[in-house]
Design an enzyme around this catalytic site. Sequence first.
Site, PDB file in Angstrom:
ATOM      1  N   HIS A  13      23.165  28.114  35.518  1.00  0.00           N
ATOM      2  CA  HIS A  13      23.535  29.343  36.231  1.00  0.00           C
ATOM      3  C   HIS A  13      24.093  30.312  35.190  1.00  0.00           C
ATOM      4  O   HIS A  13      25.195  30.110  34.673  1.00  0.00           O
ATOM      5  CB  HIS A  13      24.561  29.032  37.317  1.00  0.00           C
ATOM      6  CG  HIS A  13      24.056  28.071  38.344  1.00  0.00           C
ATOM      7  ND1 HIS A  13      24.868  27.153  38.992  1.00  0.00           N
ATOM      8  CD2 HIS A  13      22.799  27.882  38.840  1.00  0.00           C
ATOM      9  CE1 HIS A  13      24.133  26.445  39.828  1.00  0.00           C
ATOM     10  NE2 HIS A  13      22.882  26.868  39.758  1.00  0.00           N
ATOM     11  N   GLU A  58      27.732  31.746  34.676  1.00  0.00           N
ATOM     12  CA  GLU A  58      28.821  30.807  34.422  1.00  0.00           C
ATOM     13  C   GLU A  58      29.015  30.679  32.908  1.00  0.00           C
ATOM     14  O   GLU A  58      28.746  29.652  32.282  1.00  0.00           O
ATOM     15  CB  GLU A  58      28.515  29.474  35.100  1.00  0.00           C
ATOM     16  CG  GLU A  58      28.451  29.633  36.619  1.00  0.00           C
ATOM     17  CD  GLU A  58      27.867  28.444  37.357  1.00  0.00           C
ATOM     18  OE1 GLU A  58      27.675  27.378  36.735  1.00  0.00           O
ATOM     19  OE2 GLU A  58      27.598  28.571  38.565  1.00  0.00           O
ATOM     20  N   HIS A  74      29.254  23.737  34.121  1.00  0.00           N
ATOM     21  CA  HIS A  74      29.179  24.825  35.100  1.00  0.00           C
ATOM     22  C   HIS A  74      30.535  25.511  35.262  1.00  0.00           C
ATOM     23  O   HIS A  74      31.542  25.083  34.705  1.00  0.00           O
ATOM     24  CB  HIS A  74      28.746  24.276  36.467  1.00  0.00           C
ATOM     25  CG  HIS A  74      27.306  23.926  36.566  1.00  0.00           C
ATOM     26  ND1 HIS A  74      26.363  24.768  37.117  1.00  0.00           N
ATOM     27  CD2 HIS A  74      26.636  22.814  36.175  1.00  0.00           C
ATOM     28  CE1 HIS A  74      25.174  24.191  37.064  1.00  0.00           C
ATOM     29  NE2 HIS A  74      25.313  23.000  36.498  1.00  0.00           N
ATOM     30  N   GLU A 104      32.863  21.212  36.201  1.00  0.00           N
ATOM     31  CA  GLU A 104      33.106  22.570  36.705  1.00  0.00           C
ATOM     32  C   GLU A 104      34.426  23.119  36.166  1.00  0.00           C
ATOM     33  O   GLU A 104      35.440  22.414  36.133  1.00  0.00           O
ATOM     34  CB  GLU A 104      33.166  22.567  38.236  1.00  0.00           C
ATOM     35  CG  GLU A 104      31.891  22.100  38.915  1.00  0.00           C
ATOM     36  CD  GLU A 104      30.859  23.201  39.076  1.00  0.00           C
ATOM     37  OE1 GLU A 104      31.136  24.347  38.646  1.00  0.00           O
ATOM     38  OE2 GLU A 104      29.786  22.920  39.643  1.00  0.00           O
TER      39      GLU A 104
END
Length: 375
Positions: A166, A169, A259, A335
């Site tokens: 993504h 990010e 991420h 994350e």
Amino acid sequence: MKISSNFDAGSIEVIALNSFEDIQLRIRKDNASDFAQWFYFRLQGAAYEPCKLRFLNIKDTAYPKGWEDYQAVASYDRVNWFRVPTYLDGDELVIEHVPLAGSIYYAYFEPYSHEQHLNLIGMAQSSGLSQVSDLGSTVQQRDINLLTIGHEVESDLKIWVIARQHPGETMAEWFVEGLLTRLLDTQDPTSRALLDRATFYVVPNMNPDGAILGNLRTNAAGANLNREWLNPSPETSPEVFHVRNKMLETGVDLFLDIHGDEAIPYVFVAGTEGVPNYNERIAALETAFKQQLRVASPDFQDEHGYDKDAPGAANLAMATAWVGNQFNCLAYTLEMPFKDNDNLPDDDFGWNGQRSLRLGEASLSAIYGVLKDLR
């Protein structure tokens, strides 16, 4: 007064620019999809003026909860980024700030430019420890580069790290910079011990097209790469197609997919509990890795995060699920927050590039801690 975004990763729509105290903006969608959350633009001609920047469409963005307790970032030189006063006003996000110079940049998170990406690859190659290979081309014909660090012998453990599926990010590539800088340090004993037993395969940016286009979540064809792993297309998701083929060639003993999360203000991981091949060995490895990462970095925690998948309910089109199931290996999505880490908050900077970089460095200690049990 002028707002512009025609540069690497720039993204904004200007609705009205008639008053310093009523600058009206809209967050632009990804170029070929409906995802909208990323913004990055330059404001000129407002030095020492009290500015009020209103984002009018946040209720239509991909992650509306991402705006709760969120503070935007700003920079005068695109090197030093800091948080600026930001709040919700009904269905609008508002930045109130007095620029101290005639040119200032505002962004959703500290950017990581394509130039930095190319410099990172150059740094790795110049170390003499890393080989750069070209796996193929993106939709817009940019390079998909793989960094290989290690002896590449059959007995080596195979450690794969990918980032920025993504593209918005950006903390993910900051993480990779920290990991690589430490791994390539010949005076670091942890890195030397790792490279005695493992070969690292690192893709610093899985989605360079999306990054340059200023997308949050998709590539130039509108594909969410982290939903393409079960059956990637060489036409619309070549980034996954080529990386996946290389994994099948090398094998994988540990996989990290890096991420950022828009809403959750913590650092956390998500594993492979829901894949068909999940077993007690993998569960023990997951527990051990989390314990090691908690010791290596107080920024990491395991109380807040995503709900665990029920047995057999994992989405195998996602990278961590597909890799963990395919290779029966330890696989984690890691994350980091777009906001701040609520466990160790920083009012001036929030979570930022340097903290992501330090977490990347610390991750090598966690990998070393589980190395002997990976195979």
